[in-house]
Design a protein around this motif. Sequence first.
Motif, PDB file in Angstrom:
ATOM      1  N   SER A   1       7.142   9.996   9.661  1.00  0.00           N
ATOM      2  CA  SER A   1       7.107   8.583  10.019  1.00  0.00           C
ATOM      3  C   SER A   1       6.555   7.770   8.854  1.00  0.00           C
ATOM      4  O   SER A   1       5.824   8.282   8.012  1.00  0.00           O
ATOM      5  CB  SER A   1       6.203   8.355  11.232  1.00  0.00           C
ATOM      6  OG  SER A   1       6.631   9.132  12.313  1.00  0.00           O
ATOM      7  N   GLU A   2       6.898   6.494   8.847  1.00  0.00           N
ATOM      8  CA  GLU A   2       6.332   5.571   7.871  1.00  0.00           C
ATOM      9  C   GLU A   2       4.864   5.361   8.238  1.00  0.00           C
ATOM     10  O   GLU A   2       4.511   5.295   9.411  1.00  0.00           O
ATOM     11  CB  GLU A   2       7.085   4.243   7.907  1.00  0.00           C
ATOM     12  CG  GLU A   2       6.564   3.193   6.955  1.00  0.00           C
ATOM     13  CD  GLU A   2       6.626   3.593   5.485  1.00  0.00           C
ATOM     14  OE1 GLU A   2       5.715   3.194   4.732  1.00  0.00           O
ATOM     15  OE2 GLU A   2       7.555   4.321   5.088  1.00  0.00           O
ATOM     16  N   GLY A   3       4.022   5.260   7.246  1.00  0.00           N
ATOM     17  CA  GLY A   3       2.607   5.013   7.499  1.00  0.00           C
ATOM     18  C   GLY A   3       2.400   3.623   8.084  1.00  0.00           C
ATOM     19  O   GLY A   3       3.116   2.687   7.747  1.00  0.00           O
ATOM     20  N   THR A   4       1.444   3.498   8.974  1.00  0.00           N
ATOM     21  CA  THR A   4       1.135   2.201   9.570  1.00  0.00           C
ATOM     22  C   THR A   4      -0.208   1.717   9.047  1.00  0.00           C
ATOM     23  O   THR A   4      -1.094   2.512   8.751  1.00  0.00           O
ATOM     24  CB  THR A   4       1.087   2.282  11.110  1.00  0.00           C
ATOM     25  OG1 THR A   4       0.137   3.297  11.480  1.00  0.00           O
ATOM     26  CG2 THR A   4       2.440   2.621  11.687  1.00  0.00           C
ATOM     27  N   VAL A   5      -0.328   0.409   8.925  1.00  0.00           N
ATOM     28  CA  VAL A   5      -1.564  -0.200   8.434  1.00  0.00           C
ATOM     29  C   VAL A   5      -2.455  -0.501   9.625  1.00  0.00           C
ATOM     30  O   VAL A   5      -2.000  -1.027  10.648  1.00  0.00           O
ATOM     31  CB  VAL A   5      -1.266  -1.495   7.656  1.00  0.00           C
ATOM     32  CG1 VAL A   5      -2.558  -2.227   7.296  1.00  0.00           C
ATOM     33  CG2 VAL A   5      -0.474  -1.180   6.397  1.00  0.00           C
TER      34      VAL A   5
ATOM     35  N   MET B   1       0.828  -1.203   0.000  1.00  0.00           N
ATOM     36  CA  MET B   1       0.000   0.000   0.000  1.00  0.00           C
ATOM     37  C   MET B   1       0.863   1.254   0.000  1.00  0.00           C
ATOM     38  O   MET B   1       2.018   1.226   0.413  1.00  0.00           O
ATOM     39  CB  MET B   1      -0.910   0.013   1.249  1.00  0.00           C
ATOM     40  CG  MET B   1      -1.928  -1.100   1.302  1.00  0.00           C
ATOM     41  SD  MET B   1      -2.885  -1.088   2.855  1.00  0.00           S
ATOM     42  CE  MET B   1      -4.036   0.247   2.515  1.00  0.00           C
ATOM     43  N   HIS B   2       0.273   2.351  -0.436  1.00  0.00           N
ATOM     44  CA  HIS B   2       0.900   3.666  -0.349  1.00  0.00           C
ATOM     45  C   HIS B   2       0.265   4.413   0.816  1.00  0.00           C
ATOM     46  O   HIS B   2      -0.884   4.135   1.191  1.00  0.00           O
ATOM     47  CB  HIS B   2       0.678   4.468  -1.636  1.00  0.00           C
ATOM     48  CG  HIS B   2       1.371   3.878  -2.817  1.00  0.00           C
ATOM     49  ND1 HIS B   2       0.740   3.016  -3.686  1.00  0.00           N
ATOM     50  CD2 HIS B   2       2.649   3.999  -3.253  1.00  0.00           C
ATOM     51  CE1 HIS B   2       1.589   2.642  -4.608  1.00  0.00           C
ATOM     52  NE2 HIS B   2       2.755   3.215  -4.377  1.00  0.00           N
ATOM     53  N   ASN B   3       0.994   5.358   1.382  1.00  0.00           N
ATOM     54  CA  ASN B   3       0.437   6.175   2.454  1.00  0.00           C
ATOM     55  C   ASN B   3      -0.874   6.797   1.992  1.00  0.00           C
ATOM     56  O   ASN B   3      -0.968   7.323   0.887  1.00  0.00           O
ATOM     57  CB  ASN B   3       1.413   7.267   2.871  1.00  0.00           C
ATOM     58  CG  ASN B   3       2.591   6.728   3.647  1.00  0.00           C
ATOM     59  OD1 ASN B   3       2.619   5.560   4.022  1.00  0.00           O
ATOM     60  ND2 ASN B   3       3.569   7.567   3.904  1.00  0.00           N
TER      61      ASN B   3
ATOM     62  N   LYS C   1       1.978  13.090   8.714  1.00  0.00           N
ATOM     63  CA  LYS C   1       2.485  14.410   8.356  1.00  0.00           C
ATOM     64  C   LYS C   1       3.878  14.585   8.940  1.00  0.00           C
ATOM     65  O   LYS C   1       4.232  13.934   9.914  1.00  0.00           O
ATOM     66  CB  LYS C   1       1.550  15.502   8.905  1.00  0.00           C
ATOM     67  CG  LYS C   1       0.112  15.362   8.451  1.00  0.00           C
ATOM     68  CD  LYS C   1      -0.009  15.464   6.944  1.00  0.00           C
ATOM     69  CE  LYS C   1      -1.441  15.275   6.505  1.00  0.00           C
ATOM     70  NZ  LYS C   1      -1.581  14.388   5.375  1.00  0.00           N
ATOM     71  N   PRO C   2       4.674  15.478   8.359  1.00  0.00           N
ATOM     72  CA  PRO C   2       6.010  15.717   8.921  1.00  0.00           C
ATOM     73  C   PRO C   2       5.916  16.229  10.358  1.00  0.00           C
ATOM     74  O   PRO C   2       4.996  16.956  10.702  1.00  0.00           O
ATOM     75  CB  PRO C   2       6.592  16.806   8.015  1.00  0.00           C
ATOM     76  CG  PRO C   2       5.793  16.749   6.765  1.00  0.00           C
ATOM     77  CD  PRO C   2       4.423  16.280   7.163  1.00  0.00           C
ATOM     78  N   GLU C   3       6.861  15.830  11.165  1.00  0.00           N
ATOM     79  CA  GLU C   3       6.968  16.287  12.545  1.00  0.00           C
ATOM     80  C   GLU C   3       8.280  17.048  12.685  1.00  0.00           C
ATOM     81  O   GLU C   3       9.320  16.573  12.243  1.00  0.00           O
ATOM     82  CB  GLU C   3       6.956  15.111  13.517  1.00  0.00           C
ATOM     83  CG  GLU C   3       5.610  14.404  13.609  1.00  0.00           C
ATOM     84  CD  GLU C   3       4.535  15.275  14.219  1.00  0.00           C
ATOM     85  OE1 GLU C   3       4.838  16.019  15.183  1.00  0.00           O
ATOM     86  OE2 GLU C   3       3.393  15.226  13.733  1.00  0.00           O
ATOM     87  N   ALA C   4       8.222  18.213  13.288  1.00  0.00           N
ATOM     88  CA  ALA C   4       9.432  19.019  13.511  1.00  0.00           C
ATOM     89  C   ALA C   4       9.699  19.096  15.005  1.00  0.00           C
ATOM     90  O   ALA C   4       8.771  19.244  15.801  1.00  0.00           O
ATOM     91  CB  ALA C   4       9.245  20.415  12.937  1.00  0.00           C
TER      92      ALA C   4
ATOM     93  N   GLY D   1       8.229  20.785   5.426  1.00  0.00           N
ATOM     94  CA  GLY D   1       8.878  19.481   5.361  1.00  0.00           C
ATOM     95  C   GLY D   1      10.387  19.569   5.511  1.00  0.00           C
ATOM     96  O   GLY D   1      11.105  18.626   5.202  1.00  0.00           O
ATOM     97  N   ALA D   2      10.885  20.713   5.954  1.00  0.00           N
ATOM     98  CA  ALA D   2      12.316  20.941   6.146  1.00  0.00           C
ATOM     99  C   ALA D   2      12.479  22.025   7.205  1.00  0.00           C
ATOM    100  O   ALA D   2      11.563  22.824   7.427  1.00  0.00           O
ATOM    101  CB  ALA D   2      12.957  21.384   4.837  1.00  0.00           C
ATOM    102  N   PRO D   3      13.655  22.088   7.849  1.00  0.00           N
ATOM    103  CA  PRO D   3      13.874  23.113   8.875  1.00  0.00           C
ATOM    104  C   PRO D   3      13.889  24.519   8.272  1.00  0.00           C
ATOM    105  O   PRO D   3      14.785  24.860   7.505  1.00  0.00           O
ATOM    106  CB  PRO D   3      15.252  22.763   9.451  1.00  0.00           C
ATOM    107  CG  PRO D   3      15.502  21.347   9.061  1.00  0.00           C
ATOM    108  CD  PRO D   3      14.772  21.152   7.775  1.00  0.00           C
TER     109      PRO D   3
END
Length: 185
Positions: A148-152, A34-36, A59-62, A129-131
Motif C-alpha cells: 500500500s501507499e504510505g499514509t501521512v 515525504m518518502h515512506n 510492508k507488502p501484503e500477500a 515482495g513477490a509470489p
Amino acid sequence: MADDLALRVATYKVLADYAKDRYDEARAQMAARMHNGDRLAAVDARGVKLAAVTKRDPKPEARITDMAKLRAWVATHYEDHLVSGIEVTGSDPEVHEVLIRHAPHLLREVQKVSPDLVRLITDASKKAGAPVGPGGEADVPGVTVQTSEGTVSCLPTDEALGVVVGMLQSGELDLFDVLPVGGDV
C-alpha cells in the motif's frame, strides 16, 4: 424557539468537517513531499514542537486471489499439503434433510490447500515482495503481493492546542487564513 446547544453542535460539526477537509488536503500535499518512513517535527517560530508528522512505511501484503490456480500449483509442488474435504453442492434445506446417508449425490470430495501451507506461502511472499513458495519457488500462481501507499499521520503534542491558540492570539497564525471568512466556500 432557538436551541443554543443545537446551534453549537451544528456549528462545531460544520467547522469540524471544513477543518477535516483542509487537513486531508494538507496531508495529501505532505504525502507527495515525504518518502515512506519519513518523520518530521512540526515546530512553531520559537522552535516549540507541536506534533510529529509521519508517513507510514507499509510492508507488502500477500493474499490468495485465485485458489484454483494455487491448488493446481500445490498439486504439482506440495502434493502432501493438499487436504481432502467435502463440498456441498445441494441446497442447505436438502442437505439438512438427507445428508450423507440418504443422498450422497449431494456431496463430492474436493482437495483444498492446507491452511498451514497457505500461511507459509503468504509469509514467504510478504518477505520476498513477490509470489513465492515456502521453498523459494518463484511465480506461484493465485497469489498476489501488494504494498500500500504510505499514509501521512500527525500526532500532536499535549501542548499543541495551547501553542496554536497562542499563535492565533499573537497574529503569527491568522484565523482568516484557516477559515473561509469572506472567501469562496
